[in-house]
Design a protein around this motif. Sequence first.
Motif, PDB file in Angstrom:
ATOM      1  N   GLY A  41      55.112  38.009 -17.129  1.00 30.87           N
ATOM      2  CA  GLY A  41      54.079  37.737 -18.112  1.00 30.87           C
ATOM      3  C   GLY A  41      54.298  36.478 -18.925  1.00 30.87           C
ATOM      4  N   GLU A  42      55.541  36.192 -19.285  1.00 31.82           N
ATOM      5  CA  GLU A  42      55.810  35.002 -20.097  1.00 31.82           C
ATOM      6  C   GLU A  42      55.577  33.720 -19.310  1.00 31.82           C
ATOM      7  OE1 GLU A  42      56.432  34.766 -23.494  1.00 31.82           O
ATOM      8  OE2 GLU A  42      55.643  36.779 -23.178  1.00 31.82           O
ATOM      9  N   VAL A  82      45.126  42.291 -22.608  1.00 26.47           N
ATOM     10  CA  VAL A  82      44.571  42.168 -21.260  1.00 26.47           C
ATOM     11  C   VAL A  82      45.517  42.793 -20.255  1.00 26.47           C
ATOM     12  CG1 VAL A  82      43.289  40.069 -21.829  1.00 26.47           C
ATOM     13  CG2 VAL A  82      45.591  39.879 -20.893  1.00 26.47           C
ATOM     14  N   SER A  83      44.932  43.329 -19.181  1.00 27.22           N
ATOM     15  CA  SER A  83      45.713  43.925 -18.088  1.00 27.22           C
ATOM     16  C   SER A  83      45.059  43.574 -16.758  1.00 27.22           C
ATOM     17  CB  SER A  83      45.791  45.449 -18.248  1.00 27.22           C
ATOM     18  OG  SER A  83      46.317  45.829 -19.486  1.00 27.22           O
ATOM     19  N   GLY A  89      51.975  40.848 -14.082  1.00 26.81           N
ATOM     20  CA  GLY A  89      52.890  40.598 -15.193  1.00 26.81           C
ATOM     21  C   GLY A  89      52.272  40.831 -16.560  1.00 26.81           C
ATOM     22  N   TRP A  90      50.963  40.935 -16.599  1.00 23.39           N
ATOM     23  CA  TRP A  90      50.251  41.203 -17.856  1.00 23.39           C
ATOM     24  C   TRP A  90      49.717  42.630 -17.837  1.00 23.39           C
ATOM     25  CZ3 TRP A  90      46.639  36.448 -19.176  1.00 23.39           C
ATOM     26  CH2 TRP A  90      47.422  35.419 -19.728  1.00 23.39           C
ATOM     27  N   ARG A  91      50.357  43.499 -18.561  1.00 25.10           N
ATOM     28  CA  ARG A  91      49.865  44.852 -18.765  1.00 25.10           C
ATOM     29  C   ARG A  91      49.869  45.123 -20.267  1.00 25.10           C
ATOM     30  NH1 ARG A  91      48.023  43.925 -14.897  1.00 25.10           N
ATOM     31  NH2 ARG A  91      48.106  44.892 -12.835  1.00 25.10           N
ATOM     32  N   ASP A  92      48.670  45.352 -20.813  1.00 25.60           N
ATOM     33  CA  ASP A  92      48.509  45.465 -22.274  1.00 25.60           C
ATOM     34  C   ASP A  92      49.139  44.258 -22.964  1.00 25.60           C
ATOM     35  OD1 ASP A  92      47.182  47.951 -22.162  1.00 25.60           O
ATOM     36  OD2 ASP A  92      49.112  48.970 -21.910  1.00 25.60           O
TER      37      ASP A  92
END
Length: 316
Positions: A41-42, A82-83, A89-92
């Motif tokens: 995510g980062e 966003v998810s 890698g982006w969940r909540d």
Amino acid sequence: MHTDLVAALDIGGTKIAGALVDGRGRILSRAQRPTPAKEDGETVMRAVEEVLGELSASPLWPRAGTVGIGSAGPVDASTGTVSPVNVPGWRDYPLVERVRATTGGLPVELIGDGVAITAAEHWQGAARGHANALCMVVSTGVGGGLVLGGRLHPGPTGNAGHIGHISVDLDGDPCPCGGRGCVERIASGPNIARRALEGGWRPGPDGDASAAAVAAAARTGDPVAVASFERAARALAAGIAATATLVEIDIAVIGGGVGKAGDILFDPLRKALADYATLSFVQHLTIAPARMGTDAGLVGAAAAALMGRESAAAGV
């Protein structure tokens, strides 16, 4: 200095696009990075920050008074998270908070990408002048958004109008969303191609098995390719008619890669709609191709941010 511009972001599984957009929907400056969708995510957020950093280097940046984000979803505007299905890698992920911090505290408006495209088509495109509209993106998935009473209707979380996951076949194939027989499971590009392959259609020498290749085969009269598009058209017609019956839209706008198939899609769609939209108040529903093209997400994110700013100024 007037803060009359919007810093718009269009975030998808392939690219992260950004632009400075004025109050007439004109893009004055732009930046773009590939989405590192398979990374953590980062790493994805750093790509967003690079886009914003490039925009902030523009001499026009001081005129940016707000940020609009149209993101692949699900999104949750109520929490600013966003998810995206195609960005694991982006969940909540707290996107609104991170973008606000990156931009020095600018207000941020978050909506789903289908809603963003709806905002663009209503502001500048095929739904302009229509008080009640459904705008759809028929591509790798099927998304959408609503305009009701002349205003964008994103819903509490920013996902209202997501027609792709209306079930139109109770005994249909399971959908990754957990439902069965969803519009997306039948009418999205990959599922049009899947259906054609299952029916015996075969790609040409180049091996292209995309929906675009199926459309090309349908134009030559290939019966399996034609049948696959007709089935997709029926699914879209059923979903559109259900939506029109529920909220009384007067136009449905269709964009995305599958929408580019033209008459191969729109002719059977209009024919099927006559079978589904039979009640008196939906019989005159118009079907139209989208007009805004690849910048629709950016223009729509800007439109949503401008509407959010107007509502805040009015105390709504």
